[in-house]
Motif scaffolding. Sequence first.
Motif, PDB file in Angstrom:
ATOM      1  N   THR A 173       0.822  -1.202   0.000  1.00  0.00           N
ATOM      2  CA  THR A 173       0.000   0.000   0.000  1.00  0.00           C
ATOM      3  C   THR A 173       0.858   1.255   0.000  1.00  0.00           C
ATOM      4  OG1 THR A 173      -1.781  -1.122   1.172  1.00  0.00           O
ATOM      5  CG2 THR A 173      -1.765   1.259   1.261  1.00  0.00           C
ATOM      6  N   TYR A 174       1.852   1.316   0.872  1.00  0.00           N
ATOM      7  CA  TYR A 174       2.657   2.526   0.985  1.00  0.00           C
ATOM      8  C   TYR A 174       3.557   2.726  -0.227  1.00  0.00           C
ATOM      9  CZ  TYR A 174       1.120   2.621   5.836  1.00  0.00           C
ATOM     10  OH  TYR A 174       0.354   2.663   6.967  1.00  0.00           O
ATOM     11  N   ASP A 175       4.035   1.649  -0.823  1.00  0.00           N
ATOM     12  CA  ASP A 175       4.849   1.789  -2.036  1.00  0.00           C
ATOM     13  C   ASP A 175       4.061   2.525  -3.111  1.00  0.00           C
ATOM     14  OD1 ASP A 175       7.119   0.554  -1.066  1.00  0.00           O
ATOM     15  OD2 ASP A 175       6.525  -1.433  -1.741  1.00  0.00           O
ATOM     16  N   GLY A 176       2.837   2.059  -3.348  1.00  0.00           N
ATOM     17  CA  GLY A 176       2.023   2.679  -4.385  1.00  0.00           C
ATOM     18  C   GLY A 176       1.574   4.080  -4.021  1.00  0.00           C
ATOM     19  N   LEU A 177       1.207   4.284  -2.767  1.00  0.00           N
ATOM     20  CA  LEU A 177       0.725   5.593  -2.337  1.00  0.00           C
ATOM     21  C   LEU A 177       1.830   6.637  -2.390  1.00  0.00           C
ATOM     22  CD1 LEU A 177      -1.481   4.583   0.721  1.00  0.00           C
ATOM     23  CD2 LEU A 177      -2.279   5.392  -1.506  1.00  0.00           C
ATOM     24  N   GLN A 178       3.004   6.286  -1.888  1.00  0.00           N
ATOM     25  CA  GLN A 178       4.093   7.264  -1.859  1.00  0.00           C
ATOM     26  C   GLN A 178       4.520   7.653  -3.270  1.00  0.00           C
ATOM     27  OE1 GLN A 178       7.931   6.221   0.006  1.00  0.00           O
ATOM     28  NE2 GLN A 178       7.783   8.149   1.127  1.00  0.00           N
ATOM     29  N   SER A 179       4.546   6.689  -4.180  1.00  0.00           N
ATOM     30  CA  SER A 179       4.925   7.003  -5.563  1.00  0.00           C
ATOM     31  C   SER A 179       3.861   7.844  -6.255  1.00  0.00           C
ATOM     32  CB  SER A 179       5.160   5.707  -6.350  1.00  0.00           C
ATOM     33  OG  SER A 179       3.955   4.955  -6.461  1.00  0.00           O
ATOM     34  N   ASP A 180       2.626   7.838  -5.716  1.00  0.00           N
ATOM     35  CA  ASP A 180       1.531   8.614  -6.294  1.00  0.00           C
ATOM     36  C   ASP A 180       1.389   9.987  -5.645  1.00  0.00           C
ATOM     37  OD1 ASP A 180      -0.486   8.892  -8.165  1.00  0.00           O
ATOM     38  OD2 ASP A 180      -2.038   8.087  -6.850  1.00  0.00           O
ATOM     39  N   GLY A 181       2.339  10.352  -4.789  1.00  0.00           N
ATOM     40  CA  GLY A 181       2.303  11.682  -4.186  1.00  0.00           C
ATOM     41  C   GLY A 181       1.474  11.769  -2.924  1.00  0.00           C
ATOM     42  N   ILE A 182       1.099  10.638  -2.337  1.00  0.00           N
ATOM     43  CA  ILE A 182       0.405  10.648  -1.046  1.00  0.00           C
ATOM     44  C   ILE A 182       1.438  10.896   0.046  1.00  0.00           C
ATOM     45  CG2 ILE A 182      -0.926   9.280   0.585  1.00  0.00           C
ATOM     46  CD1 ILE A 182      -2.529  10.164  -1.835  1.00  0.00           C
ATOM     47  N   LEU A 183       1.135  11.808   0.978  1.00  0.00           N
ATOM     48  CA  LEU A 183       2.099  12.220   1.999  1.00  0.00           C
ATOM     49  C   LEU A 183       1.866  11.554   3.348  1.00  0.00           C
ATOM     50  CD1 LEU A 183       2.236  16.068   1.254  1.00  0.00           C
ATOM     51  CD2 LEU A 183       3.626  14.231   0.271  1.00  0.00           C
ATOM     52  N   PRO A 208       2.914  -3.661  11.236  1.00  0.00           N
ATOM     53  CA  PRO A 208       3.583  -4.653  10.386  1.00  0.00           C
ATOM     54  C   PRO A 208       4.240  -4.033   9.157  1.00  0.00           C
ATOM     55  CG  PRO A 208       1.232  -4.744  10.034  1.00  0.00           C
ATOM     56  CD  PRO A 208       1.451  -3.742  11.141  1.00  0.00           C
ATOM     57  N   VAL A 209       5.223  -3.203   9.385  1.00  0.00           N
ATOM     58  CA  VAL A 209       5.977  -2.563   8.299  1.00  0.00           C
ATOM     59  C   VAL A 209       7.428  -2.989   8.448  1.00  0.00           C
ATOM     60  CG1 VAL A 209       6.662  -0.376   7.260  1.00  0.00           C
ATOM     61  CG2 VAL A 209       4.404  -0.599   8.291  1.00  0.00           C
ATOM     62  N   ASN A 210       8.028  -3.486   7.373  1.00  0.00           N
ATOM     63  CA  ASN A 210       9.399  -3.984   7.475  1.00  0.00           C
ATOM     64  C   ASN A 210      10.375  -3.251   6.573  1.00  0.00           C
ATOM     65  OD1 ASN A 210       8.776  -4.996   4.933  1.00  0.00           O
ATOM     66  ND2 ASN A 210       8.426  -7.073   5.679  1.00  0.00           N
ATOM     67  N   LYS A 211       9.982  -2.070   6.113  1.00  0.00           N
ATOM     68  CA  LYS A 211      10.901  -1.234   5.349  1.00  0.00           C
ATOM     69  C   LYS A 211      10.589   0.225   5.634  1.00  0.00           C
ATOM     70  CE  LYS A 211      10.198  -0.422   0.980  1.00  0.00           C
ATOM     71  NZ  LYS A 211      10.031  -0.538  -0.481  1.00  0.00           N
ATOM     72  N   THR A 212      11.542   1.074   5.330  1.00  0.00           N
ATOM     73  CA  THR A 212      11.366   2.494   5.621  1.00  0.00           C
ATOM     74  C   THR A 212      10.769   3.234   4.430  1.00  0.00           C
ATOM     75  OG1 THR A 212      13.639   2.961   4.907  1.00  0.00           O
ATOM     76  CG2 THR A 212      13.278   2.514   7.259  1.00  0.00           C
ATOM     77  N   TYR A 213      10.086   4.332   4.732  1.00  0.00           N
ATOM     78  CA  TYR A 213       9.496   5.217   3.719  1.00  0.00           C
ATOM     79  C   TYR A 213       9.842   6.647   4.113  1.00  0.00           C
ATOM     80  CZ  TYR A 213       6.715   1.173   2.295  1.00  0.00           C
ATOM     81  OH  TYR A 213       6.328  -0.066   1.864  1.00  0.00           O
ATOM     82  N   PRO A 214      10.953   7.166   3.638  1.00  0.00           N
ATOM     83  CA  PRO A 214      11.391   8.505   4.062  1.00  0.00           C
ATOM     84  C   PRO A 214      10.307   9.560   3.843  1.00  0.00           C
ATOM     85  CG  PRO A 214      13.136   7.402   2.859  1.00  0.00           C
ATOM     86  CD  PRO A 214      11.917   6.545   2.714  1.00  0.00           C
ATOM     87  N   HIS A 215      10.061  10.353   4.882  1.00  0.00           N
ATOM     88  CA  HIS A 215       9.160  11.508   4.850  1.00  0.00           C
ATOM     89  C   HIS A 215       7.697  11.124   4.651  1.00  0.00           C
ATOM     90  CE1 HIS A 215      13.044  13.293   4.550  1.00  0.00           C
ATOM     91  NE2 HIS A 215      13.184  13.048   3.269  1.00  0.00           N
TER      92      HIS A 215
END
Length: 353
Positions: A173-183, A208-215
């Motif tokens: 979810t976060y991979d797709g959201l962050q690449s789409d400009g979701i903050l 349950p998150v196992n990787k980082t998402y800067p900012h």
Amino acid sequence: MKSKNNNASVNSMKKILLLALSLSILWGHSLCKLTDRCNDENCKIEDDCRCASTINPINDLDDPAPQLIALAFREAATSVFLDITSFLFDLRNPDGIQIGATFYPPFEYTDFSVVQTLYLQGFEIGVCSNCSRVPNVVDKLGGVKSAISYFANLPKEDIYGSTSSVFWNPNFTYDGLQSDGILYDSSWPLNEILPFTLDYLPTNVQIPVNKTYPHFWLVPTNQWSVKGYTCLSLLECFTGDSSEDIAASLVEQIDLVRNYNRAPIVLEISTSWFRINENALDGFLIFFEKMLEKKDVFFVSVGDIVQWIKNAVSVSKFKSSVYNRTGDCSNIMCNYTLPDGSLRYLRSCTDCP
């Protein structure tokens, strides 16, 4: 001939070693992010980074932080939905400015002319990720955020928040959201934790998150303990109670946070609550008036909470956000087909794609 082969082998070995060194540097940086503990030295708010914490940046007892409350709706925006929620238009914060709220409309069954009405009224519109079935037209338009922007005729950059089902894989979810400009995402119930970023994996909360998402920001939702039951929304918590009991219970729950660390509160609310419980609206309005009397409680959007935590101010300096927006809506009826072949209709503010 032998010398040439030796030179080629040496050059190949150099390239392999250089590649290995580069990968080790990149992996080491990533591994460092995964294993390092977040602290005030490596994660600063001026760098758009914040550790998961119960510590409020404003700790002045004489001029404390405002108690921020965001009303969050995640259901299809329809004409019935608008009729039920229109009472929000008339509510004002202690500074006389209209309250804020956030609406995350799932794609299926949503009337996008209603979405634009809510947006023009000054409310935040976000993405409800994985909340409904998505037709092929959404993919053609570039995803849910782009589809909402297109059908509701909203500026794409004004859609920057999301909520999602906690049962889905958050990494996907976060991979797709962050690449789409979701903050930011607001999905996880973490009581008394203030908003934080995923520059580092938190060690003091369980998600349950196992990787980082800067900012990338997480804005915790809240779970409530009412009459011995733990629940996540007003619909689950308050059924069959009198309006006075509803108001008293809500005030009690808010005061638990307000009297502790004043972490921003995300209050999940549903129009089903107002339809099922005949006392819900009166109870909520009594609760709202009691909050207004405190002079330091402000109803805002989830996006406003993120903006506040980035530049935190005390209650004496806090001002509700004002949004002056314009827009056009053609009110065109469109149809689309879901992956299972089901036909759906929607009201669009622009031409059918």
